[in-house]
Design a protein around this motif. Structure first.
Motif, PDB file in Angstrom:
ATOM      1  N   PRO A  55     -13.288  -7.589 -50.036  1.00  0.00           N
ATOM      2  CA  PRO A  55     -14.358  -7.949 -49.094  1.00  0.00           C
ATOM      3  C   PRO A  55     -14.527  -6.904 -47.993  1.00  0.00           C
ATOM      4  N   VAL A  56     -15.771  -6.665 -47.615  1.00  0.00           N
ATOM      5  CA  VAL A  56     -16.101  -5.805 -46.479  1.00  0.00           C
ATOM      6  C   VAL A  56     -17.190  -6.476 -45.667  1.00  0.00           C
ATOM      7  N   TRP A  57     -17.336  -6.055 -44.433  1.00  0.00           N
ATOM      8  CA  TRP A  57     -18.397  -6.557 -43.561  1.00  0.00           C
ATOM      9  C   TRP A  57     -19.386  -5.437 -43.292  1.00  0.00           C
ATOM     10  N   THR A  58     -20.670  -5.744 -43.393  1.00  0.00           N
ATOM     11  CA  THR A  58     -21.705  -4.742 -43.167  1.00  0.00           C
ATOM     12  C   THR A  58     -22.760  -5.289 -42.212  1.00  0.00           C
ATOM     13  N   ASP A  59     -23.552  -4.368 -41.669  1.00  0.00           N
ATOM     14  CA  ASP A  59     -24.701  -4.804 -40.876  1.00  0.00           C
ATOM     15  C   ASP A  59     -25.892  -5.009 -41.805  1.00  0.00           C
ATOM     16  N   HIS A  60     -27.077  -5.224 -41.240  1.00  0.00           N
ATOM     17  CA  HIS A  60     -28.259  -5.497 -42.069  1.00  0.00           C
ATOM     18  C   HIS A  60     -28.609  -4.310 -42.966  1.00  0.00           C
ATOM     19  N   ALA A  61     -28.287  -3.103 -42.487  1.00  0.00           N
ATOM     20  CA  ALA A  61     -28.618  -1.908 -43.265  1.00  0.00           C
ATOM     21  C   ALA A  61     -27.557  -1.544 -44.284  1.00  0.00           C
ATOM     22  N   GLY A  62     -26.463  -2.308 -44.306  1.00  0.00           N
ATOM     23  CA  GLY A  62     -25.418  -2.037 -45.275  1.00  0.00           C
ATOM     24  C   GLY A  62     -24.308  -1.134 -44.777  1.00  0.00           C
ATOM     25  N   GLU A  63     -24.374  -0.710 -43.513  1.00  0.00           N
ATOM     26  CA  GLU A  63     -23.316   0.129 -42.954  1.00  0.00           C
ATOM     27  C   GLU A  63     -22.098  -0.736 -42.642  1.00  0.00           C
ATOM     28  N   LEU A  64     -20.910  -0.210 -42.987  1.00  0.00           N
ATOM     29  CA  LEU A  64     -19.695  -0.967 -42.735  1.00  0.00           C
ATOM     30  C   LEU A  64     -19.489  -1.200 -41.246  1.00  0.00           C
ATOM     31  N   THR A  65     -19.016  -2.369 -40.913  1.00  0.00           N
ATOM     32  CA  THR A  65     -18.742  -2.721 -39.522  1.00  0.00           C
ATOM     33  C   THR A  65     -17.490  -3.572 -39.464  1.00  0.00           C
ATOM     34  N   GLU A  66     -17.048  -3.880 -38.280  1.00  0.00           N
ATOM     35  CA  GLU A  66     -15.840  -4.679 -38.126  1.00  0.00           C
ATOM     36  C   GLU A  66     -16.110  -6.142 -38.438  1.00  0.00           C
ATOM     37  N   ARG A  67     -15.070  -6.818 -38.863  1.00  0.00           N
ATOM     38  CA  ARG A  67     -15.156  -8.249 -39.129  1.00  0.00           C
ATOM     39  C   ARG A  67     -15.439  -8.991 -37.823  1.00  0.00           C
ATOM     40  N   PRO A  68     -16.305 -10.009 -37.839  1.00  0.00           N
ATOM     41  CA  PRO A  68     -16.589 -10.760 -36.604  1.00  0.00           C
ATOM     42  C   PRO A  68     -15.329 -11.403 -36.039  1.00  0.00           C
ATOM     43  N   THR A  69     -15.295 -11.529 -34.747  1.00  0.00           N
ATOM     44  CA  THR A  69     -14.170 -12.181 -34.084  1.00  0.00           C
ATOM     45  C   THR A  69     -14.136 -13.652 -34.470  1.00  0.00           C
ATOM     46  N   ASP A  70     -12.938 -14.168 -34.727  1.00  0.00           N
ATOM     47  CA  ASP A  70     -12.840 -15.583 -35.085  1.00  0.00           C
ATOM     48  C   ASP A  70     -12.656 -16.427 -33.835  1.00  0.00           C
ATOM     49  N   LEU A  71     -12.914 -17.729 -33.968  1.00  0.00           N
ATOM     50  CA  LEU A  71     -12.883 -18.625 -32.826  1.00  0.00           C
ATOM     51  C   LEU A  71     -11.483 -18.738 -32.224  1.00  0.00           C
ATOM     52  N   THR A  72     -10.460 -18.677 -33.056  1.00  0.00           N
ATOM     53  CA  THR A  72      -9.093 -18.777 -32.539  1.00  0.00           C
ATOM     54  C   THR A  72      -8.780 -17.624 -31.605  1.00  0.00           C
ATOM     55  N   THR A  73      -9.148 -16.413 -32.019  1.00  0.00           N
ATOM     56  CA  THR A  73      -8.931 -15.242 -31.166  1.00  0.00           C
ATOM     57  C   THR A  73      -9.731 -15.356 -29.875  1.00  0.00           C
ATOM     58  N   ALA A  74     -10.982 -15.807 -29.986  1.00  0.00           N
ATOM     59  CA  ALA A  74     -11.816 -15.964 -28.792  1.00  0.00           C
ATOM     60  C   ALA A  74     -11.215 -16.988 -27.839  1.00  0.00           C
ATOM     61  N   ARG A  75     -10.716 -18.087 -28.383  1.00  0.00           N
ATOM     62  CA  ARG A  75     -10.129 -19.120 -27.528  1.00  0.00           C
ATOM     63  C   ARG A  75      -8.868 -18.606 -26.844  1.00  0.00           C
ATOM     64  N   THR A  76      -8.073 -17.824 -27.577  1.00  0.00           N
ATOM     65  CA  THR A  76      -6.869 -17.242 -26.983  1.00  0.00           C
ATOM     66  C   THR A  76      -7.230 -16.317 -25.834  1.00  0.00           C
ATOM     67  N   HIS A  77      -8.251 -15.486 -26.032  1.00  0.00           N
ATOM     68  CA  HIS A  77      -8.696 -14.589 -24.962  1.00  0.00           C
ATOM     69  C   HIS A  77      -9.218 -15.375 -23.763  1.00  0.00           C
ATOM     70  N   ALA A  78      -9.915 -16.481 -24.020  1.00  0.00           N
ATOM     71  CA  ALA A  78     -10.440 -17.296 -22.926  1.00  0.00           C
ATOM     72  C   ALA A  78      -9.305 -17.922 -22.123  1.00  0.00           C
ATOM     73  N   VAL A  79      -8.295 -18.430 -22.825  1.00  0.00           N
ATOM     74  CA  VAL A  79      -7.143 -19.024 -22.132  1.00  0.00           C
ATOM     75  C   VAL A  79      -6.425 -17.976 -21.292  1.00  0.00           C
ATOM     76  N   LEU A  80      -6.220 -16.799 -21.873  1.00  0.00           N
ATOM     77  CA  LEU A  80      -5.552 -15.731 -21.131  1.00  0.00           C
ATOM     78  C   LEU A  80      -6.376 -15.305 -19.918  1.00  0.00           C
ATOM     79  N   ALA A  81      -7.695 -15.275 -20.075  1.00  0.00           N
ATOM     80  CA  ALA A  81      -8.561 -14.919 -18.951  1.00  0.00           C
ATOM     81  C   ALA A  81      -8.446 -15.953 -17.832  1.00  0.00           C
ATOM     82  N   GLY A  82      -8.451 -17.239 -18.208  1.00  0.00           N
ATOM     83  CA  GLY A  82      -8.314 -18.288 -17.204  1.00  0.00           C
ATOM     84  C   GLY A  82      -6.986 -18.216 -16.478  1.00  0.00           C
ATOM     85  N   ILE A  83      -5.912 -17.989 -17.243  1.00  0.00           N
ATOM     86  CA  ILE A  83      -4.588 -17.875 -16.622  1.00  0.00           C
ATOM     87  C   ILE A  83      -4.529 -16.660 -15.705  1.00  0.00           C
ATOM     88  N   GLY A  84      -5.109 -15.554 -16.164  1.00  0.00           N
ATOM     89  CA  GLY A  84      -5.088 -14.337 -15.356  1.00  0.00           C
ATOM     90  C   GLY A  84      -5.845 -14.506 -14.042  1.00  0.00           C
TER      91      GLY A  84
END
Length: 202
Positions: free
Chosen positions: A127-156
């Protein structure tokens, strides 16, 4: 914070100075801020960060598409494009390959991909992730990672707010101590020359 405990006592103590009462009230105010305002600030910051990251993730999922790349052959030179694996172990043990894939708009792409799964051979897919034009791009951030970053931001942010409250309290106490020492020096200068002399009126 010991001044908070003695606040009631200081109010009726004949030996108390005005600076003692001010210090006690400042300590009480700092304690209230630490118990109520700081957690609220952390919660608000974490919630705002979580909402922002969720909007970013939704935008990423709209712009990025998961597709299957087929290995044409192993690459002998360095690969220019980085394939975004699911785990860091795949990233470290991956290998460069020449792969082809079809973009969402139907266009076909063939390019050297670095860090493809280590076990792939010609004809295998991954599996690979691409944009609309077919160029390779990074995999989208998952919700677990986003929630972890949000918790760390709140604590910070909460930790930073607590540090600011404590720093402000210490600054006020320092100013109060300086005022006490100045008054003590003045009183000592006035009484010092006659200190301990019999009949000096001291």
């Amino acid at each position: 914070m010991r001044a908070v405990v003695g606040l009631r006592r200081w109010r009726h103590n004949p030996l108390r100075r005005r600076t003692d009462l001010v210090e006690a009230w400042v300590a009480l105010g700092a304690l209230v801020l630490l118990l109520l305002a700081v957690p609220a600030i952390g919660l608000i910051s974490g919630t705002a960060t979580d909402e922002t990251l969720r909007r970013t993730i939704r935008a990423q999922h709209e712009d990025r598409h998961r597709t299957e790349a087929r290995v044409v052959r192993l690459a002998t030179g360095s690969a220019r494009v980085m394939y975004d694996p699911e785990t860091s172990a795949e990233r470290e043990t991956g290998r460069p390959v020449i792969a082809k894939w079809t973009a969402p708009d139907g266009s076909r792409h063939t390019e050297a991909v670095r860090s493809a799964p280590a076990t792939v051979r010609a004809g295998d897919t991954f599996p690979v992730w691409t944009d609309h034009a077919g160029e390779l791009t990074e995999r989208p951030t998952d919700l677990t990672t986003a929630r972890t970053h949000a918790v760390l931001a709140g604590i910070g942010v909460a930790a930073l707010a607590a540090g600011l409250v404590e720093a402000a309290r210490r600054l006020v106490v320092r100013k109060l101590n300086q005022r006490r020492y100045a008054r003590l020096d003045l009183a000592w200068a006035q009484a010092g020359p006659d200190w301990g002399r019999t009949g000096a009126g001291s």
